[in-house]
Design a protein around this motif. Structure first.
Motif, mmCIF file in Angstrom:
data_model
loop_
_atom_site.group_PDB
_atom_site.id
_atom_site.type_symbol
_atom_site.label_atom_id
_atom_site.label_comp_id
_atom_site.label_asym_id
_atom_site.label_seq_id
_atom_site.Cartn_x
_atom_site.Cartn_y
_atom_site.Cartn_z
ATOM 1 N N UNK A 1 60.510 122.819 54.623
ATOM 2 C CA UNK A 1 60.721 121.661 55.128
ATOM 3 C C UNK A 1 60.617 121.152 55.896
ATOM 4 N N UNK A 2 59.950 119.590 56.689
ATOM 5 C CA UNK A 2 59.570 119.105 57.594
ATOM 6 C C UNK A 2 59.461 117.814 57.322
ATOM 7 N N UNK A 3 59.254 116.834 58.395
ATOM 8 C CA UNK A 3 58.699 115.402 58.743
ATOM 9 C C UNK A 3 57.465 115.722 59.409
ATOM 10 N N UNK A 4 56.820 114.413 58.204
ATOM 11 C CA UNK A 4 55.387 114.200 59.315
ATOM 12 C C UNK A 4 55.301 112.710 59.147
ATOM 13 N N UNK A 5 54.677 111.964 60.925
ATOM 14 C CA UNK A 5 55.141 111.467 60.802
ATOM 15 C C UNK A 5 53.936 110.107 61.313
ATOM 16 N N UNK A 6 53.538 109.168 60.917
ATOM 17 C CA UNK A 6 52.270 107.939 61.395
ATOM 18 C C UNK A 6 52.157 107.709 62.641
ATOM 19 N N UNK A 7 51.163 107.985 63.884
ATOM 20 C CA UNK A 7 51.219 108.331 64.870
ATOM 21 C C UNK A 7 50.531 106.924 65.005
ATOM 22 N N UNK B 1 66.181 115.256 68.874
ATOM 23 C CA UNK B 1 67.859 114.670 68.063
ATOM 24 C C UNK B 1 68.166 114.541 66.853
ATOM 25 N N UNK B 2 67.023 116.384 66.049
ATOM 26 C CA UNK B 2 67.880 116.956 65.013
ATOM 27 C C UNK B 2 68.852 117.376 65.375
ATOM 28 N N UNK B 3 70.140 117.585 64.984
ATOM 29 C CA UNK B 3 70.513 118.382 64.686
ATOM 30 C C UNK B 3 70.558 120.060 63.470
ATOM 31 N N UNK B 4 69.584 120.871 63.332
ATOM 32 C CA UNK B 4 68.701 121.134 62.729
ATOM 33 C C UNK B 4 70.070 122.361 62.079
ATOM 34 N N UNK C 1 67.330 128.650 57.423
ATOM 35 C CA UNK C 1 66.874 128.871 58.377
ATOM 36 C C UNK C 1 66.211 128.041 59.646
ATOM 37 N N UNK C 2 67.132 127.364 60.528
ATOM 38 C CA UNK C 2 66.352 126.214 61.208
ATOM 39 C C UNK C 2 65.085 127.306 61.805
ATOM 40 N N UNK C 3 64.361 125.549 61.896
ATOM 41 C CA UNK C 3 62.867 126.175 61.886
ATOM 42 C C UNK C 3 62.591 124.855 62.834
ATOM 43 N N UNK C 4 61.213 125.840 63.937
ATOM 44 C CA UNK C 4 61.203 124.772 64.748
ATOM 45 C C UNK C 4 59.110 125.242 65.041
ATOM 46 N N UNK C 5 58.945 125.476 64.060
ATOM 47 C CA UNK C 5 57.536 126.101 63.562
ATOM 48 C C UNK C 5 56.924 125.335 62.795
ATOM 49 N N UNK C 6 55.596 125.743 62.480
ATOM 50 C CA UNK C 6 54.547 125.301 61.635
ATOM 51 C C UNK C 6 54.857 125.887 60.020
ATOM 52 N N UNK C 7 55.078 126.938 60.458
ATOM 53 C CA UNK C 7 55.287 127.525 59.263
ATOM 54 C C UNK C 7 56.065 128.129 58.728
ATOM 55 N N UNK C 8 57.135 128.911 58.250
ATOM 56 C CA UNK C 8 58.471 128.955 57.001
ATOM 57 C C UNK C 8 58.728 130.719 57.648
ATOM 58 N N UNK C 9 59.889 130.870 57.741
ATOM 59 C CA UNK C 9 60.258 132.180 58.111
ATOM 60 C C UNK C 9 59.889 133.251 57.498
ATOM 61 N N UNK C 10 59.802 132.703 55.503
ATOM 62 C CA UNK C 10 59.401 133.947 54.960
ATOM 63 C C UNK C 10 57.566 134.368 55.068
ATOM 64 N N UNK C 11 57.003 133.647 55.601
ATOM 65 C CA UNK C 11 55.562 133.925 55.473
ATOM 66 C C UNK C 11 55.323 135.465 57.056
ATOM 67 N N UNK D 1 59.442 120.059 62.157
ATOM 68 C CA UNK D 1 59.318 120.797 61.306
ATOM 69 C C UNK D 1 60.794 121.016 61.141
ATOM 70 N N UNK D 2 61.624 121.616 60.086
ATOM 71 C CA UNK D 2 63.062 121.634 60.160
ATOM 72 C C UNK D 2 63.358 122.525 59.691
ATOM 73 N N UNK D 3 63.524 123.066 58.519
ATOM 74 C CA UNK D 3 64.201 124.215 58.199
ATOM 75 C C UNK D 3 63.280 124.912 57.072
ATOM 76 N N UNK D 4 63.639 126.217 56.804
ATOM 77 C CA UNK D 4 62.965 126.775 56.028
ATOM 78 C C UNK D 4 64.188 127.416 55.103
ATOM 79 N N UNK D 5 64.204 126.687 53.199
ATOM 80 C CA UNK D 5 65.433 127.693 52.724
ATOM 81 C C UNK D 5 65.052 128.276 51.838
#
Length: 422
Positions: free
Chosen positions: A186-192, A209-212, A225-235, A389-393
């Motif tokens: 799960x993630x947010x994408x931002x238009x810079x 500012x996100x409490x994952x 699982x709180x995630x600060x990476x591009x890819x999910x925990x299960x990969x 990045x936010x979290x891997x469900x």
């Protein structure tokens, strides 16, 4: 989604899409492969055209094809195992068969009927592997979250994904639950290109500012699982040693960054998929956390095509929330979400280190070495970048007791029914 498997035949309705003659009279050869790749590249509206851009296919003999691409071919073995490699009859291609009206594949199941919330398949008696279609009929049904457990109880479906709030009732009813971390992140994408996100301080403030973990606990009852990476925990592409990295929660620093950028009180829309309870709830918690650091978020739940349209095409929604990772190869996620030409990077934000490493991964043909490169890439997302990045469900499956052969898929969007019976 619910899946029903039955030892019975479904009589096809008027919308049945069947093409057995195309499968029986025309063998699958290297010419079929070449014709399909060219079709994917040239067909108007093809979703595979970008992935196969620059790839050439050459017949060596009847059963061998050579693929070339100047950018590299390391990603092709994995991609061709998914939708990119789905093949139809070369005669059907030559005859310009409309696949919305007639099927032309050679899979273990034949398509029988399509309804708004249900797709029905029947076993292909001519398939080369007799054990692949272990049931006569396979039904895939789309159900509201609240209806899934009752559908299992009634025997309407045999396998389904349960929302976390339904897991305890399912266990109380005597059903066993199988859990797994998949590829989704799960993630947010931002238009810079849009203010205030053209300022890296605002983007960093959002990231820290996100409490994952609080979001994970509040919305998914900790089944994530709180995630600060591009890819999910299960990969395989997830770096287990990196953890949150530069994305640790620091609300005071986030407030300072928003003030430094002169962005206090800035208002922006966040688009996400309507009807997805987890997405809407996570977006609402995000709204509250952003308010705490001085940013005003207006959550806009809309239909999936509108999310893509507003964020990636019209480019009038600064932030989108969804899931990355439902791809057969990490290169797909990188190209769609991270590279400056990616659909979900409308501001064209460029991260040189990731661009270079991603190009290297395409050239690498050893799959273990490729995954090592993607684990490096996974932890390269900068805190002031456009991807949050936010979290891997953790996905919870309930499987009826009579079902045999089921294995949890590597991603919820790609279940395998090969050999599954019940």
């Amino acid at each position: 989604m619910g899946v029903g498997q039955r030892r019975r035949r479904t009589v096809p309705g008027p919308d049945a899409a069947r093409g057995p003659d195309l499968r029986r009279r025309h063998p699958f050869t290297s010419a079929t492969v070449v014709a399909n790749i060219v079709r994917s590249q040239e067909l108007e509206g093809s979703s595979n055209a970008g992935i196969l851009a620059g790839t050439t296919a050459e017949e060596i003999d009847e059963t061998h094809v050579r693929l070339r691409n100047e950018r590299g071919v390391g990603h092709l073995p994995r991609l061709l195992s998914g939708a990119v490699g789905a093949m139809i009859s070369d005669k059907a291609i030559a005859d310009k068969v409309d696949l919305t009206e007639q099927e032309a594949g050679i899979g273990a199941f034949n398509l029988e009927s399509v309804q708004p919330n249900r797709v029905v398949y029947s076993a292909n008696e001519d398939y080369w592997d007799d054990s692949a279609a272990a049931v006569d009929t396979l039904e895939i049904t789309y159900l509201a979250d609240d209806a899934k457990l009752n559908a299992v109880r009634s025997g309407e479906v045999d396998i389904t994904i349960l929302p976390e709030k339904m897991v305890k009732p399912a266990e109380d009813a005597g059903y066993s639950i199988e859990r797994s971390y998949g590829a989704e992140n799960y993630s947010f994408s931002v238009n810079t290109d849009l203010k205030p996100f053209d300022d890296p301080r605002v983007r960093e403030a959002m990231n820290i500012g996100i409490d994952r973990q609080a979001m994970c606990d509040a919305v998914l009852d900790g089944a994530c699982q709180a995630n600060g990476q591009l890819f999910g925990t299960g990969t395989q592409a997830y770096d287990a040693d990196k953890e949150l990295g530069d994305f640790a929660y620091d609300v005071e620093r986030a407030k300072e960054l928003v003030k430094e950028a002169g962005a206090e009180g800035s208002k922006f829309d966040l688009v996400t998929v309507a009807g997805n309870q987890a997405f809407e709830q996570l977006a609402t918690v995000f709204q509250a956390q952003m308010k705490e650091i001085g940013l005003e978020v207006d959550v806009k739940p809309i239909a999936p095509p509108q999310v893509v349209s507003r964020f990636a095409v019209e480019k009038n929604a600064p932030v989108a929330f969804g899931a990355i990772g439902n791809a057969f190869d990490p290169s797909e996620s990188i190209e769609r979400y991270i590279l400056p030409t990616g659909l979900y990077n409308p501001g064209g934000f460029s991260i040189d280190a990731i661009n270079e490493k991603a190009a290297e991964a395409l050239l690498e043909t050893d799959q273990d070495a490729r995954m090592a490169l993607y684990r490096e890439i996974s932890g390269m997302a900068p805190a002031d970048g456009f991807f949050i990045p936010l979290m891997t469900p953790e996905t919870a499956y309930v499987i009826a007791g009579h079902v045999e052969g089921w294995e949890n898929p590597w991603a919820p969007s790609f279940p395998s029914f090969r050999g599954v019976k019940g």
